[in-house]
Scaffold this motif. Structure first.
Motif, PDB file in Angstrom:
ATOM      1  N   GLU A  40       0.830  -1.208   0.000  1.00  0.00           N
ATOM      2  CA  GLU A  40       0.000   0.000   0.000  1.00  0.00           C
ATOM      3  C   GLU A  40       0.865   1.258   0.000  1.00  0.00           C
ATOM      4  N   LEU A  59      -7.021   7.869  -4.672  1.00  0.00           N
ATOM      5  CA  LEU A  59      -7.809   6.665  -4.925  1.00  0.00           C
ATOM      6  C   LEU A  59      -8.607   6.360  -3.661  1.00  0.00           C
ATOM      7  N   GLN A  61     -10.851   4.225  -2.841  1.00  0.00           N
ATOM      8  CA  GLN A  61     -11.534   2.945  -2.987  1.00  0.00           C
ATOM      9  C   GLN A  61     -10.804   1.895  -2.179  1.00  0.00           C
ATOM     10  N   CYS A  63      -8.752  -1.057  -1.981  1.00  0.00           N
ATOM     11  CA  CYS A  63      -7.833  -1.782  -2.869  1.00  0.00           C
ATOM     12  C   CYS A  63      -7.297  -3.043  -2.207  1.00  0.00           C
ATOM     13  N   PHE A  66      -6.350  -5.999  -4.478  1.00  0.00           N
ATOM     14  CA  PHE A  66      -5.109  -5.754  -5.221  1.00  0.00           C
ATOM     15  C   PHE A  66      -3.907  -5.903  -4.300  1.00  0.00           C
ATOM     16  N   THR A  95      -8.832   2.567 -10.906  1.00  0.00           N
ATOM     17  CA  THR A  95      -9.806   2.145  -9.901  1.00  0.00           C
ATOM     18  C   THR A  95      -9.274   0.875  -9.252  1.00  0.00           C
ATOM     19  N   ALA A  96      -9.845   0.516  -8.108  1.00  0.00           N
ATOM     20  CA  ALA A  96      -9.430  -0.711  -7.420  1.00  0.00           C
ATOM     21  C   ALA A  96      -9.652  -1.922  -8.324  1.00  0.00           C
ATOM     22  N   LEU A  99      -7.053  -1.917 -11.127  1.00  0.00           N
ATOM     23  CA  LEU A  99      -5.729  -2.261 -10.603  1.00  0.00           C
ATOM     24  C   LEU A  99      -5.582  -3.776 -10.464  1.00  0.00           C
TER      25      LEU A  99
END
Length: 136
Positions: A40, A59, A61, A63, A66, A95-96, A99
């Motif tokens: 991250e 971002l 969102q 994640c 990801f 976007t998540a 990604l």
């Protein structure tokens, strides 16, 4: 001048090149991120570097998929960055979901790039090939 050199496997570089005075003033070993938090951090750093350039917002969102995928597939800093770059170049949005899709495509490409041809048949690099010898 400043020269930055990178290599994936330092064991393949002769030790005198790295350890000889005045060749390289500084040598740093970068380990792939091992935790979701480390991935991250790399992701946020990449986004911070490009957001003013592209005029994107943070971002906002989740994640987590990801991030876990990147940890489980031993993504390096470069591969995390490449997933972001892939989103920009192929989807024109970060976007998540995109990604994660980008990361999966990169892993699939990496698997496919480790293939070889055996008498015209394309096989994975880890395939066992039994060679038949002609008998007389």
């Amino acid at each position: 001048g400043i020269i930055i050199a990178t290599i994936n496997d330092p064991s393949k570089v002769h030790h005198t090149l790295i350890s000889r005075p005045e060749r390289f003033d500084e040598v740093r070993l970068m380990h792939p991120p091992k935790t979701v938090e480390e991935v991250e951090e790399v992701l946020l750093n990449k986004l911070e570097n490009i957001k003013s350039e592209l005029g994107i917002d943070d971002l906002d969102q989740d994640c987590s998929e990801f991030l876990e995928y990147a940890v489980n597939n031993t993504f390096t800093h470069a591969r995390i960055s490449s997933a972001v770059d892939y989103c920009i170049s192929h989807y024109k949005v970060i976007t998540a979901e995109k990604l994660l899709e980008s990361a999966k495509k990169m892993v699939e490409f990496h698997k496919n790039s480790k293939m070889f041809s055996n008498n015209g048949e394309l096989l994975p690099a880890d395939a066992v090939v039994v060679e038949r010898k002609a008998t007389r």
